[in-house]
Design a protein around this motif. Sequence first.
Motif, PDB file in Angstrom:
ATOM      1  N   ASP A  61       5.407  -4.489  -3.697  1.00 49.25           N
ATOM      2  CA  ASP A  61       4.301  -5.034  -4.567  1.00 49.25           C
ATOM      3  C   ASP A  61       3.066  -4.463  -4.050  1.00 49.25           C
ATOM      4  O   ASP A  61       2.060  -4.190  -5.028  1.00 49.25           O
ATOM      5  CB  ASP A  61       4.325  -6.439  -4.874  1.00 49.25           C
ATOM      6  CG  ASP A  61       5.578  -7.041  -5.759  1.00 49.25           C
ATOM      7  OD1 ASP A  61       6.022  -6.075  -6.567  1.00 49.25           O
ATOM      8  OD2 ASP A  61       5.632  -7.918  -5.781  1.00 49.25           O
ATOM      9  N   ALA A  62       2.935  -4.436  -2.727  1.00 49.25           N
ATOM     10  CA  ALA A  62       1.553  -4.196  -2.152  1.00 49.25           C
ATOM     11  C   ALA A  62       1.114  -2.662  -2.628  1.00 49.25           C
ATOM     12  O   ALA A  62      -0.061  -2.334  -2.476  1.00 49.25           O
ATOM     13  CB  ALA A  62       1.653  -4.146  -0.642  1.00 49.25           C
ATOM     14  N   ALA A  63       2.036  -1.778  -3.151  1.00 47.43           N
ATOM     15  CA  ALA A  63       1.683  -0.553  -3.253  1.00 47.43           C
ATOM     16  C   ALA A  63       2.117  -0.107  -4.654  1.00 47.43           C
ATOM     17  O   ALA A  63       2.255   0.830  -5.136  1.00 47.43           O
ATOM     18  CB  ALA A  63       2.737   0.359  -2.452  1.00 47.43           C
ATOM     19  N   LEU A 123       2.101   5.670   9.523  1.00 51.42           N
ATOM     20  CA  LEU A 123       1.229   5.298   8.273  1.00 51.42           C
ATOM     21  C   LEU A 123       1.787   4.020   7.735  1.00 51.42           C
ATOM     22  O   LEU A 123       0.652   3.153   7.348  1.00 51.42           O
ATOM     23  CB  LEU A 123       1.962   6.556   7.308  1.00 51.42           C
ATOM     24  CG  LEU A 123       1.369   7.965   7.441  1.00 51.42           C
ATOM     25  CD1 LEU A 123       2.148   8.899   6.586  1.00 51.42           C
ATOM     26  CD2 LEU A 123      -0.110   7.790   6.892  1.00 51.42           C
ATOM     27  N   LEU A 124       3.005   3.575   7.971  1.00 51.80           N
ATOM     28  CA  LEU A 124       3.278   2.199   7.269  1.00 51.80           C
ATOM     29  C   LEU A 124       2.692   1.075   8.109  1.00 51.80           C
ATOM     30  O   LEU A 124       1.890   0.160   7.702  1.00 51.80           O
ATOM     31  CB  LEU A 124       4.724   1.938   7.606  1.00 51.80           C
ATOM     32  CG  LEU A 124       5.549   2.721   6.397  1.00 51.80           C
ATOM     33  CD1 LEU A 124       7.022   2.646   6.673  1.00 51.80           C
ATOM     34  CD2 LEU A 124       5.230   2.374   4.977  1.00 51.80           C
ATOM     35  N   ILE A 173      -3.589  -4.186   4.766  1.00 52.48           N
ATOM     36  CA  ILE A 173      -3.258  -5.243   3.849  1.00 52.48           C
ATOM     37  C   ILE A 173      -3.427  -6.585   4.599  1.00 52.48           C
ATOM     38  O   ILE A 173      -4.101  -7.284   4.151  1.00 52.48           O
ATOM     39  CB  ILE A 173      -1.975  -5.097   3.260  1.00 52.48           C
ATOM     40  CG1 ILE A 173      -1.595  -3.719   2.500  1.00 52.48           C
ATOM     41  CG2 ILE A 173      -1.362  -6.264   2.583  1.00 52.48           C
ATOM     42  CD1 ILE A 173      -0.248  -3.289   2.254  1.00 52.48           C
ATOM     43  N   ARG A 174      -3.023  -6.831   5.771  1.00 56.11           N
ATOM     44  CA  ARG A 174      -2.998  -8.091   6.348  1.00 56.11           C
ATOM     45  C   ARG A 174      -4.411  -8.504   6.738  1.00 56.11           C
ATOM     46  O   ARG A 174      -4.753  -9.613   6.592  1.00 56.11           O
ATOM     47  CB  ARG A 174      -2.287  -7.814   7.860  1.00 56.11           C
ATOM     48  CG  ARG A 174      -1.921  -9.272   8.513  1.00 56.11           C
ATOM     49  CD  ARG A 174      -1.058  -9.087   9.866  1.00 56.11           C
ATOM     50  NE  ARG A 174      -1.489  -7.973  10.682  1.00 56.11           N
ATOM     51  CZ  ARG A 174      -0.745  -6.803  10.817  1.00 56.11           C
ATOM     52  NH1 ARG A 174       0.286  -6.555  10.055  1.00 56.11           N
ATOM     53  NH2 ARG A 174      -1.045  -5.783  11.574  1.00 56.11           N
ATOM     54  N   PHE A 175      -5.294  -7.574   7.107  1.00 59.38           N
ATOM     55  CA  PHE A 175      -6.639  -8.025   7.164  1.00 59.38           C
ATOM     56  C   PHE A 175      -7.615  -7.936   5.950  1.00 59.38           C
ATOM     57  O   PHE A 175      -8.640  -8.057   6.125  1.00 59.38           O
ATOM     58  CB  PHE A 175      -7.214  -7.156   8.283  1.00 59.38           C
ATOM     59  CG  PHE A 175      -6.703  -7.389   9.794  1.00 59.38           C
ATOM     60  CD1 PHE A 175      -7.214  -8.731  10.555  1.00 59.38           C
ATOM     61  CD2 PHE A 175      -5.781  -6.368  10.372  1.00 59.38           C
ATOM     62  CE1 PHE A 175      -6.548  -8.769  11.707  1.00 59.38           C
ATOM     63  CE2 PHE A 175      -5.282  -6.815  11.552  1.00 59.38           C
ATOM     64  CZ  PHE A 175      -5.587  -7.877  12.252  1.00 59.38           C
ATOM     65  N   ILE A 207      -6.938  -4.097   1.997  1.00 56.50           N
ATOM     66  CA  ILE A 207      -6.391  -3.687   0.634  1.00 56.50           C
ATOM     67  C   ILE A 207      -5.708  -5.004   0.195  1.00 56.50           C
ATOM     68  O   ILE A 207      -5.317  -5.496   0.851  1.00 56.50           O
ATOM     69  CB  ILE A 207      -5.270  -2.714   1.051  1.00 56.50           C
ATOM     70  CG1 ILE A 207      -6.101  -1.431   1.627  1.00 56.50           C
ATOM     71  CG2 ILE A 207      -4.430  -2.302  -0.282  1.00 56.50           C
ATOM     72  CD1 ILE A 207      -4.862  -0.552   1.892  1.00 56.50           C
ATOM     73  N   PRO A 208      -6.207  -5.266  -0.987  1.00 59.57           N
ATOM     74  CA  PRO A 208      -5.740  -6.707  -1.603  1.00 59.57           C
ATOM     75  C   PRO A 208      -4.273  -6.809  -1.789  1.00 59.57           C
ATOM     76  O   PRO A 208      -3.955  -5.666  -2.360  1.00 59.57           O
ATOM     77  CB  PRO A 208      -6.753  -6.683  -2.733  1.00 59.57           C
ATOM     78  CG  PRO A 208      -7.290  -5.429  -3.032  1.00 59.57           C
ATOM     79  CD  PRO A 208      -7.326  -4.447  -2.030  1.00 59.57           C
ATOM     80  N   LYS A 209      -3.881  -7.860  -1.788  1.00 59.35           N
ATOM     81  CA  LYS A 209      -2.349  -8.020  -1.977  1.00 59.35           C
ATOM     82  C   LYS A 209      -2.275  -8.207  -3.424  1.00 59.35           C
ATOM     83  O   LYS A 209      -3.239  -8.948  -3.913  1.00 59.35           O
ATOM     84  CB  LYS A 209      -1.744  -9.273  -1.292  1.00 59.35           C
ATOM     85  CG  LYS A 209      -1.680  -9.024   0.255  1.00 59.35           C
ATOM     86  CD  LYS A 209      -0.965 -10.528   0.540  1.00 59.35           C
ATOM     87  CE  LYS A 209      -1.123 -10.222   2.219  1.00 59.35           C
ATOM     88  NZ  LYS A 209      -0.654 -11.567   3.041  1.00 59.35           N
ATOM     89  N   SER A 210      -1.549  -7.373  -4.119  1.00 59.98           N
ATOM     90  CA  SER A 210      -1.519  -7.515  -5.752  1.00 59.98           C
ATOM     91  C   SER A 210      -1.135  -8.926  -6.312  1.00 59.98           C
ATOM     92  O   SER A 210      -0.373  -9.719  -5.720  1.00 59.98           O
ATOM     93  CB  SER A 210      -0.390  -6.392  -6.376  1.00 59.98           C
ATOM     94  OG  SER A 210      -1.144  -4.976  -5.936  1.00 59.98           O
TER      95      SER A 210
END
Length: 108
Positions: free
Chosen positions: A34-36, A92-93, A100-102, A105-108
């Motif tokens: 979902d993050a992507a 990359l991952l 995402i963790r910090f 990039i917002p969690k969807s």
Amino acid sequence: MTSPVAKGQRFLAIAGGTTSLPEIAVLFKNKLGDAAKKVSTKKLPDWQVRVAAIFNPVARNIAPMLSRYRDASNEKAKALLGWHPHSNEEALLATAESLIRFGYIPKS
């Protein structure tokens, strides 16, 4: 860089090989769930990006890099230092997961 053979040397800290933006997008879609979900895997022909670059600053930044192959090697670091880098996929991952963790990039 504590090895005596490293003195005065320059090394590229790269995993090796190149990964295109479309390949990165597919990797994120497949591994980040979902993050992507907003990551696009669509590909535009180079000519469309060049036309878009006339009007769009993001496309303008990308256009000069189209159809260019970049090659670099980490062989020197591996041979002289015994260095073993993570794979492009792992790097990359890990980067995406950290962003995402910090909260960059917002969690969807």
